[in-house]
Scaffold this motif. Sequence first.
Motif, PDB file in Angstrom:
ATOM      1  N   PHE A  13      31.334  -7.849  21.731  1.00 33.33           N
ATOM      2  CA  PHE A  13      30.591  -7.930  20.478  1.00 33.33           C
ATOM      3  C   PHE A  13      29.909  -6.598  20.190  1.00 33.33           C
ATOM      4  O   PHE A  13      29.720  -5.780  21.083  1.00 33.33           O
ATOM      5  CB  PHE A  13      29.476  -8.974  20.553  1.00 33.33           C
ATOM      6  CG  PHE A  13      29.890 -10.372  20.878  1.00 33.33           C
ATOM      7  CD1 PHE A  13      30.073 -11.312  19.885  1.00 33.33           C
ATOM      8  CD2 PHE A  13      30.055 -10.774  22.205  1.00 33.33           C
ATOM      9  CE1 PHE A  13      30.413 -12.625  20.190  1.00 33.33           C
ATOM     10  CE2 PHE A  13      30.396 -12.082  22.524  1.00 33.33           C
ATOM     11  CZ  PHE A  13      30.578 -13.005  21.509  1.00 33.33           C
ATOM     12  N   HIS A  14      29.474  -6.431  18.948  1.00 31.58           N
ATOM     13  CA  HIS A  14      28.515  -5.376  18.639  1.00 31.58           C
ATOM     14  C   HIS A  14      27.218  -6.066  18.253  1.00 31.58           C
ATOM     15  O   HIS A  14      27.179  -6.825  17.279  1.00 31.58           O
ATOM     16  CB  HIS A  14      28.991  -4.481  17.489  1.00 31.58           C
ATOM     17  CG  HIS A  14      28.123  -3.270  17.318  1.00 31.58           C
ATOM     18  ND1 HIS A  14      28.267  -2.149  18.127  1.00 31.58           N
ATOM     19  CD2 HIS A  14      27.083  -3.002  16.493  1.00 31.58           C
ATOM     20  CE1 HIS A  14      27.358  -1.253  17.785  1.00 31.58           C
ATOM     21  NE2 HIS A  14      26.627  -1.753  16.798  1.00 31.58           N
TER      22      HIS A  14
ATOM     23  N   PHE B 178      30.458  -8.241  26.750  1.00 32.66           N
ATOM     24  CA  PHE B 178      30.302  -6.791  26.650  1.00 32.66           C
ATOM     25  C   PHE B 178      29.728  -6.515  25.263  1.00 32.66           C
ATOM     26  O   PHE B 178      30.261  -6.998  24.261  1.00 32.66           O
ATOM     27  CB  PHE B 178      31.642  -6.064  26.795  1.00 32.66           C
ATOM     28  CG  PHE B 178      31.547  -4.556  26.836  1.00 32.66           C
ATOM     29  CD1 PHE B 178      31.716  -3.868  28.025  1.00 32.66           C
ATOM     30  CD2 PHE B 178      31.296  -3.827  25.685  1.00 32.66           C
ATOM     31  CE1 PHE B 178      31.629  -2.475  28.066  1.00 32.66           C
ATOM     32  CE2 PHE B 178      31.212  -2.443  25.714  1.00 32.66           C
ATOM     33  CZ  PHE B 178      31.375  -1.761  26.909  1.00 32.66           C
ATOM     34  N   CYS B 179      28.644  -5.756  25.193  1.00 34.07           N
ATOM     35  CA  CYS B 179      28.018  -5.427  23.913  1.00 34.07           C
ATOM     36  C   CYS B 179      28.155  -3.930  23.645  1.00 34.07           C
ATOM     37  O   CYS B 179      27.608  -3.100  24.382  1.00 34.07           O
ATOM     38  CB  CYS B 179      26.548  -5.821  23.909  1.00 34.07           C
ATOM     39  SG  CYS B 179      25.685  -5.397  22.361  1.00 34.07           S
TER      40      CYS B 179
ATOM     41  N   LEU C 165      24.363  -0.348  35.412  1.00 35.01           N
ATOM     42  CA  LEU C 165      23.186  -0.684  34.613  1.00 35.01           C
ATOM     43  C   LEU C 165      23.599  -1.441  33.348  1.00 35.01           C
ATOM     44  O   LEU C 165      22.960  -2.432  32.966  1.00 35.01           O
ATOM     45  CB  LEU C 165      22.426   0.587  34.238  1.00 35.01           C
ATOM     46  CG  LEU C 165      21.187   0.407  33.349  1.00 35.01           C
ATOM     47  CD1 LEU C 165      20.159  -0.476  34.048  1.00 35.01           C
ATOM     48  CD2 LEU C 165      20.587   1.774  33.014  1.00 35.01           C
ATOM     49  N   ALA C 166      24.675  -0.991  32.716  1.00 30.22           N
ATOM     50  CA  ALA C 166      25.163  -1.660  31.505  1.00 30.22           C
ATOM     51  C   ALA C 166      25.554  -3.107  31.814  1.00 30.22           C
ATOM     52  O   ALA C 166      25.226  -4.029  31.047  1.00 30.22           O
ATOM     53  CB  ALA C 166      26.350  -0.903  30.928  1.00 30.22           C
ATOM     54  N   GLN C 167      26.242  -3.324  32.925  1.00 28.52           N
ATOM     55  CA  GLN C 167      26.660  -4.673  33.282  1.00 28.52           C
ATOM     56  C   GLN C 167      25.469  -5.592  33.525  1.00 28.52           C
ATOM     57  O   GLN C 167      25.488  -6.776  33.160  1.00 28.52           O
ATOM     58  CB  GLN C 167      27.556  -4.629  34.524  1.00 28.52           C
ATOM     59  CG  GLN C 167      28.917  -3.993  34.260  1.00 28.52           C
ATOM     60  CD  GLN C 167      29.762  -3.920  35.505  1.00 28.52           C
ATOM     61  OE1 GLN C 167      29.378  -3.308  36.503  1.00 28.52           O
ATOM     62  NE2 GLN C 167      30.915  -4.548  35.467  1.00 28.52           N
TER      63      GLN C 167
ATOM     64  N   ALA D 277      24.477  -9.040  31.315  1.00 27.11           N
ATOM     65  CA  ALA D 277      24.186 -10.331  31.942  1.00 27.11           C
ATOM     66  C   ALA D 277      22.898 -10.946  31.409  1.00 27.11           C
ATOM     67  O   ALA D 277      22.707 -12.173  31.492  1.00 27.11           O
ATOM     68  CB  ALA D 277      24.111 -10.166  33.457  1.00 27.11           C
ATOM     69  N   CYS D 278      22.018 -10.119  30.842  1.00 29.61           N
ATOM     70  CA  CYS D 278      20.740 -10.612  30.313  1.00 29.61           C
ATOM     71  C   CYS D 278      20.849 -11.127  28.880  1.00 29.61           C
ATOM     72  O   CYS D 278      19.922 -11.778  28.386  1.00 29.61           O
ATOM     73  CB  CYS D 278      19.696  -9.496  30.347  1.00 29.61           C
ATOM     74  SG  CYS D 278      19.216  -8.957  31.997  1.00 29.61           S
ATOM     75  N   ILE D 279      21.955 -10.848  28.208  1.00 36.08           N
ATOM     76  CA  ILE D 279      22.076 -11.180  26.784  1.00 36.08           C
ATOM     77  C   ILE D 279      21.853 -12.664  26.498  1.00 36.08           C
ATOM     78  O   ILE D 279      21.121 -13.009  25.549  1.00 36.08           O
ATOM     79  CB  ILE D 279      23.422 -10.687  26.235  1.00 36.08           C
ATOM     80  CG1 ILE D 279      23.418  -9.158  26.164  1.00 36.08           C
ATOM     81  CG2 ILE D 279      23.709 -11.278  24.855  1.00 36.08           C
ATOM     82  CD1 ILE D 279      24.763  -8.540  25.841  1.00 36.08           C
TER      83      ILE D 279
END
Length: 224
Positions: A98-99, A120-121, A199-201, A205-207
């Motif tokens: 997603f964006h 994945f954002c 860090l991105a991953q 996971a927090c989204i």
Amino acid sequence: MAQDSAAPSGSKPQTPPPQRFAVFDGDLDAEWLALYSRARALAIDTEAMGLIHGRDRLCLVQLCDAQDNVCCIRLARGQSEAPRLKQLLENTAVEKVFHFARFDVAALAENLGIAVNPIFCTKIASRLGRTYAPRHGLKDVVNELVGVELDKQAQSSDWGRVEELSEKQLTYAAGDVRWLLAARDRLETMLQREERWELAQRCFACIPVFADLDRMRFGSVFEH
């Protein structure tokens, strides 16, 4: 019921049409569910009547795979489930790209009871990777990383008229997902290079947590 064609008309001349384009009412059909279930990753976007969950209903869900097979799912007012879409978006073998995933994940949970996973954002990835850039909107990210200029003229429009969506609206909706996977791959390369991939991953996971906070009107809980 699906309307299947080569592509929605109205695209800019320099932008090739999708490999395949379909419009569904209410949910995917079995053929497209099987098609998308074989994908490593899917690009996804949503259109709603507004930005407030619980007040502004979800009207449209768009999906695209790496082979440029694009579909739009039109959702009727009061619709609360889409079983095939739910099966797909909760399939942990398929990454959902997603964006600004925070909004879409919350909208899908609020309206259709879908718990999207994994995620994945590209907006989060852009903020972590493109630290040299002042803007991280979809248009800016796709323009720089993929070399495609998105037409955002139909962004603010009445998506609630589901059965009467114009070709311009459908073309806009298709365009928002067609380039996400290419942007995702370029952003992962950048994050790996800058040693920010892990860090991105963790951020991705927090989204779902932030999406739930937004749905419960606690979106500002981490603000000072």
